[in-house]
Design a protein around this motif. Structure first.
Motif, PDB file in Angstrom:
ATOM      1  N   THR A 105       0.833  -1.205   0.000  1.00 23.28           N
ATOM      2  CA  THR A 105       0.000   0.000   0.000  1.00 23.28           C
ATOM      3  C   THR A 105       0.863   1.249   0.000  1.00 23.28           C
ATOM      4  O   THR A 105       0.614   2.203  -0.736  1.00 23.28           O
ATOM      5  N   LEU A 106       1.901   1.246   0.842  1.00 24.53           N
ATOM      6  CA  LEU A 106       2.771   2.406   0.917  1.00 24.53           C
ATOM      7  C   LEU A 106       3.492   2.644  -0.406  1.00 24.53           C
ATOM      8  O   LEU A 106       3.604   3.783  -0.885  1.00 24.53           O
ATOM      9  N   CYS A 139       1.385   4.323  -2.971  1.00 24.79           N
ATOM     10  CA  CYS A 139       0.908   5.678  -2.722  1.00 24.79           C
ATOM     11  C   CYS A 139       1.589   6.657  -3.679  1.00 24.79           C
ATOM     12  O   CYS A 139       2.795   6.580  -3.896  1.00 24.79           O
ATOM     13  N   GLN A 160      -4.266  15.891   6.074  1.00 22.38           N
ATOM     14  CA  GLN A 160      -3.700  14.607   5.672  1.00 22.38           C
ATOM     15  C   GLN A 160      -4.585  13.960   4.614  1.00 22.38           C
ATOM     16  O   GLN A 160      -5.805  14.069   4.662  1.00 22.38           O
ATOM     17  N   ALA A 201      -3.585   8.587   2.107  1.00 19.10           N
ATOM     18  CA  ALA A 201      -2.214   8.177   1.836  1.00 19.10           C
ATOM     19  C   ALA A 201      -1.440   9.416   1.407  1.00 19.10           C
ATOM     20  O   ALA A 201      -1.722   9.999   0.366  1.00 19.10           O
ATOM     21  N   GLY A 202      -0.506   9.842   2.239  1.00 20.01           N
ATOM     22  CA  GLY A 202       0.266  11.040   1.944  1.00 20.01           C
ATOM     23  C   GLY A 202      -0.343  12.286   2.557  1.00 20.01           C
ATOM     24  O   GLY A 202      -1.343  12.225   3.275  1.00 20.01           O
ATOM     25  N   ASP A 240       0.151   5.401   6.565  1.00 20.94           N
ATOM     26  CA  ASP A 240       1.434   6.092   6.601  1.00 20.94           C
ATOM     27  C   ASP A 240       1.552   7.056   7.777  1.00 20.94           C
ATOM     28  O   ASP A 240       2.597   7.665   7.979  1.00 20.94           O
ATOM     29  N   ARG A 281       3.208   5.384  12.962  1.00 22.77           N
ATOM     30  CA  ARG A 281       4.659   5.183  13.040  1.00 22.77           C
ATOM     31  C   ARG A 281       5.068   5.017  14.501  1.00 22.77           C
ATOM     32  O   ARG A 281       5.880   5.770  15.030  1.00 22.77           O
TER      33      ARG A 281
END
Length: 209
Positions: free
Chosen positions: A8-9, A12, A66, A69-70, A193, A196
């Motif tokens: 997935t990351l 992106c 946000q 994604a990203g 994302d 973390r």
């Protein structure tokens, strides 16, 4: 599941700076442990946030628009930049007017609203989260698992779950609690994302200045 998250990351899109303002999915509110930031950076800069007359615990680093994604940054907007007095008025929760100005420039413009509304939204977001009392009373430096910080926030804030908060570290110190919020400032799950989590078992939390 790890390979799926990685896929997935990698899938992106890479976002360039200067996106159009107002197009985003949710907020990440970053709460910085002031004493640790001062120990790592602020004191060397002579930043006013680190002056002994202050007694900060968690301060608002920023409220970041946000994508799922990203994230956008330095967005194009017709909104006027805040007057210096308006940035300075945020120092009580952001540590300094300079920090407030920088957060507006990099992130606030992306919210698609006037600077006064963005600062007001940031203040409401900050006020909606309970800082665990144990951190408000921290009288000496301690070492603790980063997961304990997350657990304390979850316990102090009904409706907040581990999927909605991430604790970050920097150079062995607790850095930030990052809480994901809807556009209406309700707790929500973080995108892949934005999760973390620090895994340190002996992360430092310096005593409040």
């Amino acid at each position: 599941m790890r390979w799926l998250a990685l896929t997935t990351l990698l899938a992106c899109p890479a976002f360039a700076e200067g996106e159009a303002a107002g197009s985003f999915d949710y907020y990440v509110m970053a709460l910085s442990w002031s004493a640790n930031w001062c120990a790592l950076e602020g004191e060397a800069r002579g930043d006013d946030q680190c002056d002994a007359r202050h007694d900060h615990d968690f301060v608002l680093h920023g409220l970041w628009p946000q994508y799922e994604a990203g994230w956008p940054s330095y967005c194009r907007t017709m909104a006027r930049d805040p007057a210096r007095r308006d940035s300075e008025a945020m120092a009580d929760i952001m540590g300094s007017g300079g920090s407030a100005w920088y957060q507006w420039k990099k992130h606030g413009r992306c919210a698609g609203m006037p600077a006064s509304d963005y600062f007001g939204t940031a203040r409401r977001a900050f006020g909606s989260v309970v800082i665990p009392q144990v951190f408000r009373d921290l009288a000496r430096d301690v070492k603790l698992p980063a997961s304990v910080v997350e657990e304390a926030f979850v316990e102090a804030n009904p409706g907040l779950t581990p999927a909605m908060i991430s604790i970050t570290c920097d150079q062995g110190y607790i850095q930030e609690a990052r809480i994901c919020l809807s556009k209406d400032l309700e707790f929500r799950a973080c995108g892949v994302d934005a999760a973390r989590d620090c895994r340190l078992q002996d992360a430092v939390m310096a005593a409040g200045r």
